[in-house]
Design an enzyme around this catalytic site. Structure first.
Site, PDB file in Angstrom:
ATOM      1  N   ASP A  10       0.876  -1.161   0.000  1.00  0.00           N
ATOM      2  CA  ASP A  10       0.000   0.000   0.000  1.00  0.00           C
ATOM      3  C   ASP A  10       0.921   1.220   0.000  1.00  0.00           C
ATOM      4  O   ASP A  10       2.077   1.130   0.418  1.00  0.00           O
ATOM      5  CB  ASP A  10      -0.873  -0.045   1.258  1.00  0.00           C
ATOM      6  CG  ASP A  10      -1.570   1.274   1.491  1.00  0.00           C
ATOM      7  OD1 ASP A  10      -2.304   1.708   0.591  1.00  0.00           O
ATOM      8  OD2 ASP A  10      -1.358   1.868   2.572  1.00  0.00           O
ATOM      9  N   ASP A  12      -0.061   5.110   0.790  1.00  0.00           N
ATOM     10  CA  ASP A  12      -0.286   6.145   1.809  1.00  0.00           C
ATOM     11  C   ASP A  12      -0.379   5.542   3.216  1.00  0.00           C
ATOM     12  O   ASP A  12      -1.177   4.647   3.468  1.00  0.00           O
ATOM     13  CB  ASP A  12      -1.575   6.911   1.508  1.00  0.00           C
ATOM     14  CG  ASP A  12      -1.484   7.696   0.210  1.00  0.00           C
ATOM     15  OD1 ASP A  12      -0.356   8.074  -0.186  1.00  0.00           O
ATOM     16  OD2 ASP A  12      -2.528   7.919  -0.414  1.00  0.00           O
ATOM     17  N   SER A  19      -0.677  12.547   6.396  1.00  0.00           N
ATOM     18  CA  SER A  19      -1.335  13.601   7.158  1.00  0.00           C
ATOM     19  C   SER A  19      -1.116  15.010   6.621  1.00  0.00           C
ATOM     20  O   SER A  19      -1.815  15.928   7.010  1.00  0.00           O
ATOM     21  CB  SER A  19      -0.892  13.526   8.616  1.00  0.00           C
ATOM     22  OG  SER A  19       0.493  13.351   8.684  1.00  0.00           O
ATOM     23  N   THR A  56      -2.400   1.244  -4.881  1.00  0.00           N
ATOM     24  CA  THR A  56      -2.871   2.379  -4.102  1.00  0.00           C
ATOM     25  C   THR A  56      -4.246   2.857  -4.545  1.00  0.00           C
ATOM     26  O   THR A  56      -4.539   2.895  -5.747  1.00  0.00           O
ATOM     27  CB  THR A  56      -1.835   3.535  -4.161  1.00  0.00           C
ATOM     28  OG1 THR A  56      -2.297   4.630  -3.377  1.00  0.00           O
ATOM     29  CG2 THR A  56      -1.572   4.008  -5.576  1.00  0.00           C
ATOM     30  N   GLN A  58      -6.601   5.807  -5.100  1.00  0.00           N
ATOM     31  CA  GLN A  58      -6.479   7.257  -5.301  1.00  0.00           C
ATOM     32  C   GLN A  58      -7.826   7.814  -5.745  1.00  0.00           C
ATOM     33  O   GLN A  58      -8.000   8.266  -6.890  1.00  0.00           O
ATOM     34  CB  GLN A  58      -5.349   7.572  -6.295  1.00  0.00           C
ATOM     35  CG  GLN A  58      -3.973   7.204  -5.774  1.00  0.00           C
ATOM     36  CD  GLN A  58      -3.592   7.944  -4.488  1.00  0.00           C
ATOM     37  OE1 GLN A  58      -3.923   9.112  -4.307  1.00  0.00           O
ATOM     38  NE2 GLN A  58      -2.920   7.261  -3.552  1.00  0.00           N
ATOM     39  N   CYS A  94      -6.118   2.698  -8.230  1.00  0.00           N
ATOM     40  CA  CYS A  94      -7.551   2.734  -8.527  1.00  0.00           C
ATOM     41  C   CYS A  94      -8.018   4.177  -8.367  1.00  0.00           C
ATOM     42  O   CYS A  94      -7.956   4.716  -7.265  1.00  0.00           O
ATOM     43  CB  CYS A  94      -8.325   1.823  -7.583  1.00  0.00           C
ATOM     44  SG  CYS A  94     -10.114   2.067  -7.712  1.00  0.00           S
ATOM     45  N   CYS A 102     -16.030  -0.700 -10.190  1.00  0.00           N
ATOM     46  CA  CYS A 102     -14.790  -1.216 -10.769  1.00  0.00           C
ATOM     47  C   CYS A 102     -14.371  -2.503 -10.052  1.00  0.00           C
ATOM     48  O   CYS A 102     -14.920  -2.858  -9.021  1.00  0.00           O
ATOM     49  CB  CYS A 102     -13.685  -0.172 -10.637  1.00  0.00           C
ATOM     50  SG  CYS A 102     -13.265   0.167  -8.908  1.00  0.00           S
ATOM     51  N   CYS A 104     -11.138  -2.836  -9.153  1.00  0.00           N
ATOM     52  CA  CYS A 104      -9.844  -2.530  -8.535  1.00  0.00           C
ATOM     53  C   CYS A 104      -9.952  -1.850  -7.171  1.00  0.00           C
ATOM     54  O   CYS A 104      -8.967  -1.778  -6.435  1.00  0.00           O
ATOM     55  CB  CYS A 104      -8.990  -1.693  -9.481  1.00  0.00           C
ATOM     56  SG  CYS A 104      -9.815  -0.312 -10.287  1.00  0.00           S
ATOM     57  N   ASP A 131      -1.340  -0.688   5.809  1.00  0.00           N
ATOM     58  CA  ASP A 131      -1.660  -0.124   7.124  1.00  0.00           C
ATOM     59  C   ASP A 131      -3.158  -0.118   7.411  1.00  0.00           C
ATOM     60  O   ASP A 131      -3.568   0.300   8.479  1.00  0.00           O
ATOM     61  CB  ASP A 131      -1.119   1.305   7.235  1.00  0.00           C
ATOM     62  CG  ASP A 131      -1.859   2.268   6.311  1.00  0.00           C
ATOM     63  OD1 ASP A 131      -2.254   1.840   5.197  1.00  0.00           O
ATOM     64  OD2 ASP A 131      -2.055   3.414   6.702  1.00  0.00           O
ATOM     65  N   ARG A 134      -8.666  -2.408   4.792  1.00  0.00           N
ATOM     66  CA  ARG A 134      -9.046  -2.689   3.398  1.00  0.00           C
ATOM     67  C   ARG A 134      -7.876  -3.284   2.612  1.00  0.00           C
ATOM     68  O   ARG A 134      -8.089  -4.039   1.662  1.00  0.00           O
ATOM     69  CB  ARG A 134      -9.597  -1.438   2.711  1.00  0.00           C
ATOM     70  CG  ARG A 134      -8.567  -0.362   2.471  1.00  0.00           C
ATOM     71  CD  ARG A 134      -9.185   0.866   1.841  1.00  0.00           C
ATOM     72  NE  ARG A 134      -8.146   1.835   1.512  1.00  0.00           N
ATOM     73  CZ  ARG A 134      -8.391   3.041   1.021  1.00  0.00           C
ATOM     74  NH1 ARG A 134      -9.632   3.424   0.827  1.00  0.00           N
ATOM     75  NH2 ARG A 134      -7.405   3.860   0.745  1.00  0.00           N
TER      76      ARG A 134
HETATM   77 MG   LIG Z   1      -2.778   3.214   3.562  1.00  0.00          MG
END
Ligand SMILES: [Mg+2]
Length: 180
Positions: A10, A12, A19, A56, A58, A94, A102, A104, A131, A134
């Protein structure tokens, strides 16, 4: 531990801080900041011959807050910060909104399956690291091993992490030291 050939991260909250951006989103290349231990950990993994990939979410693109070009700039910046010896080999994202149907959107496993197909990997050869719950469920839905690193926004409780039964590491350094 299995002999992994690749790690799918992942992005972020796992490799970079979330943050600083708007709503947790990173919307500009200069908002990209690596979390502690990330560069050295990825260097070590890459030196062992492991493929390094990112999947990731997005949704900021679907919301019109970021363009595909803007995302490319952000990923170029990420690889610039990591340097050649720790660079991510390929980025999958995604961009869709929740109701676009979708394949993805996390926790759907679409991005993970795309990486397996594109890089000729078997699901047993891959560890997914993230983290968020999901991320875990995406890996579970794909039948892949998963490991947690803690969320930089404190989004989940220790109990929520523990309930998944997936291994949990204090940070990426800890994970790499114990698994690789
Ligand atoms: Mg994350």
């Amino acid at each position: 531990m299995p002999q992994y050939k690749a790690i799918i991260f992942d992005r972020d909250g796992t490799l970079n801080a979330t943050s600083r951006g708007k709503g947790g989103y990173v919307l500009k290349a200069d908002e990209m900041t690596l979390l502690p231990f990330v560069k050295e950990s990825l260097q070590k993994l890459k030196s062992q011959g492991l493929g390094l990939y990112i999947f990731t979410q997005q949704r900021c693109i679907g919301k019109g807050l970021l363009t595909e070009e803007g995302l490319k700039d952000i990923h170029n910046k990420l690889n610039q910060l990591l340097g050649e010896e720790a660079a991510i080999d390929a980025f999958y994202h995604c961009p869709h909104l929740v109701d676009e149907g979708c394949a993805c959107s996390k926790p759907k496993p679409g991005m993970l399956f795309d990486i397996l197909r594109d890089f000729d990997l078997k699901k047993e050869e891959v560890l997914v690291v993230g983290d968020s719950l999901r991320d875990f469920y995406a890996a579970e839905n794909a039948g892949m091993d998963f490991a947690f690193v803690p969320n930089d926004l404190g989004k989940h409780t220790d109990q929520e992490y523990a309930a998944t039964g997936a291994p949990y590491f204090q940070n990426l350094h800890d994970l790499v030291a114990k698994v690789f």
